[in-house]
Design a protein around this motif. Structure first.
Motif, PDB file in Angstrom:
ATOM      1  N   LEU A  36      43.884  -1.589  24.453  1.00  0.00           N
ATOM      2  CA  LEU A  36      43.102  -0.472  23.590  1.00  0.00           C
ATOM      3  C   LEU A  36      42.126   0.152  24.740  1.00  0.00           C
ATOM      4  O   LEU A  36      42.199   1.471  24.530  1.00  0.00           O
ATOM      5  CB  LEU A  36      41.980  -1.147  22.920  1.00  0.00           C
ATOM      6  CG  LEU A  36      42.915  -1.565  21.233  1.00  0.00           C
ATOM      7  CD1 LEU A  36      42.010  -1.916  20.536  1.00  0.00           C
ATOM      8  CD2 LEU A  36      43.734  -0.658  20.794  1.00  0.00           C
ATOM      9  N   PRO A  37      41.567  -0.135  25.793  1.00  0.00           N
ATOM     10  CA  PRO A  37      40.743   0.436  26.427  1.00  0.00           C
ATOM     11  C   PRO A  37      41.653   1.397  27.226  1.00  0.00           C
ATOM     12  O   PRO A  37      41.270   2.524  27.834  1.00  0.00           O
ATOM     13  CB  PRO A  37      40.128  -0.694  27.579  1.00  0.00           C
ATOM     14  CG  PRO A  37      39.838  -1.713  26.698  1.00  0.00           C
ATOM     15  CD  PRO A  37      41.034  -1.666  25.700  1.00  0.00           C
ATOM     16  N   VAL A  38      42.921   0.895  27.930  1.00  0.00           N
ATOM     17  CA  VAL A  38      43.822   1.507  28.487  1.00  0.00           C
ATOM     18  C   VAL A  38      44.241   2.901  27.569  1.00  0.00           C
ATOM     19  O   VAL A  38      44.414   3.927  28.281  1.00  0.00           O
ATOM     20  CB  VAL A  38      45.093   0.721  28.967  1.00  0.00           C
ATOM     21  CG1 VAL A  38      46.132   1.503  29.824  1.00  0.00           C
ATOM     22  CG2 VAL A  38      44.467  -0.149  30.165  1.00  0.00           C
ATOM     23  N   ALA A  39      44.709   2.591  26.508  1.00  0.00           N
ATOM     24  CA  ALA A  39      45.299   3.564  25.629  1.00  0.00           C
ATOM     25  C   ALA A  39      43.980   4.743  25.358  1.00  0.00           C
ATOM     26  O   ALA A  39      44.362   5.865  25.344  1.00  0.00           O
ATOM     27  CB  ALA A  39      45.709   3.041  24.184  1.00  0.00           C
ATOM     28  N   LEU A  40      42.717   4.179  25.303  1.00  0.00           N
ATOM     29  CA  LEU A  40      41.693   5.078  25.102  1.00  0.00           C
ATOM     30  C   LEU A  40      41.247   5.974  26.326  1.00  0.00           C
ATOM     31  O   LEU A  40      41.044   7.297  26.217  1.00  0.00           O
ATOM     32  CB  LEU A  40      40.333   4.399  24.632  1.00  0.00           C
ATOM     33  CG  LEU A  40      40.332   3.766  23.321  1.00  0.00           C
ATOM     34  CD1 LEU A  40      39.149   3.054  22.977  1.00  0.00           C
ATOM     35  CD2 LEU A  40      40.420   4.833  22.461  1.00  0.00           C
ATOM     36  N   ALA A  41      41.534   5.463  27.686  1.00  0.00           N
ATOM     37  CA  ALA A  41      41.430   6.036  28.715  1.00  0.00           C
ATOM     38  C   ALA A  41      42.625   7.345  29.083  1.00  0.00           C
ATOM     39  O   ALA A  41      42.384   8.110  29.532  1.00  0.00           O
ATOM     40  CB  ALA A  41      41.527   4.905  29.817  1.00  0.00           C
ATOM     41  N   VAL A  42      43.640   6.738  28.541  1.00  0.00           N
ATOM     42  CA  VAL A  42      44.698   7.848  28.854  1.00  0.00           C
ATOM     43  C   VAL A  42      45.176   8.723  27.927  1.00  0.00           C
ATOM     44  O   VAL A  42      45.825   9.586  27.847  1.00  0.00           O
ATOM     45  CB  VAL A  42      46.336   7.087  28.947  1.00  0.00           C
ATOM     46  CG1 VAL A  42      46.092   5.964  30.379  1.00  0.00           C
ATOM     47  CG2 VAL A  42      46.752   6.527  27.846  1.00  0.00           C
TER      48      VAL A  42
END
Length: 217
Positions: A36-42
């Motif tokens: 989830l943090p990766v998806a939010l970051a990109v």
């Protein structure tokens, strides 16, 4: 049937169930915490989102047994290597759905929210995440079921779980032990599907549920 009931009374049955649940739950929690943090970051960069989705698709294409086999020489034998391998299996479906769901929110809705004075963080938390929630939870549900099923293979690298019973039944030619192990995994997968299906419906905004019902009529 009597022999299968006797398996349920074995001293190693419930510890195997607990180890299977523990391994699956921890892998899913860590998978969500990473994906989830990766998806939010990109999500603000179309190129980064595309790369993340493609990496996730590659990850989904790798067989579960292959990932577990790779974990053995890299991390050794036992619970932790099995957990690492299952986390690697858990991430791709969540990452793909989260990145896709956030990207596919209607641009006009976002522009309208910004026109009303909402900040970028407010648009994300109040608009994009609620709208993308059904897609995100669908990815988590897919990941959860896949992890529960794949945790059976953790027995080959010392992870324990219900896979131990299945292998024991095969090695000693005890069909009842093998069958109970397999049916228990299937039951856990079905319960996981039902649980996360319910969570998906619960976290879907009411407006989206109403729109879906109208679309089916």
């Amino acid at each position: 049937m009597h022999e299968m009931l006797e398996v349920l009374a074995r001293p190693d049955y419930w510890p195997a169930v607990w180890r299977h649940v523990e391994l699956s739950a921890l892998a899913l929690i860590l998978g969500v915490a990473i994906a989830l943090p990766v998806a939010l970051a990109v999500n603000r960069s179309p190129l980064a989102t595309l790369v993340a989705i493609n990496v996730g698709n590659v990850g989904r294409a790798v067989p579960s047994l292959a990932i577990l086999a790779l974990a053995l020489p890299l991390f050794g034998f036992g619970f932790t290597p099995s957990l690492i391998a299952l986390v690697a299996l858990a991430i791709p479906p969540i990452l793909i759905n989260a990145a896709t769901g956030l990207t596919e929110v209607d641009r006009q809705i976002i522009d309208a929210a910004r026109g009303m004075g909402l900040s970028g963080a407010q648009v994300l938390t109040r608009i994009r995440l609620p709208i993308a929630a059904p897609v995100i939870f669908a990815g988590i549900r897919t990941s959860a079921v896949q992890v529960v099923a794949s945790a059976t293979l953790a027995t080959f690298i010392g992870g324990g779980g219900l896979g131990d019973l299945i292998v024991l039944g095969l090695q000693r030619n005890i069909p009842a032990v093998q069958l109970v192990g397999a049916l228990s995994v299937a039951a856990l997968a079905i319960l996981t599907e039902l649980l996360f299906g319910g969570l998906e419906r619960a976290f879907t905004p009411k407006g989206i549920r109403v729109a879906r019902k109208r679309g089916r009529k």
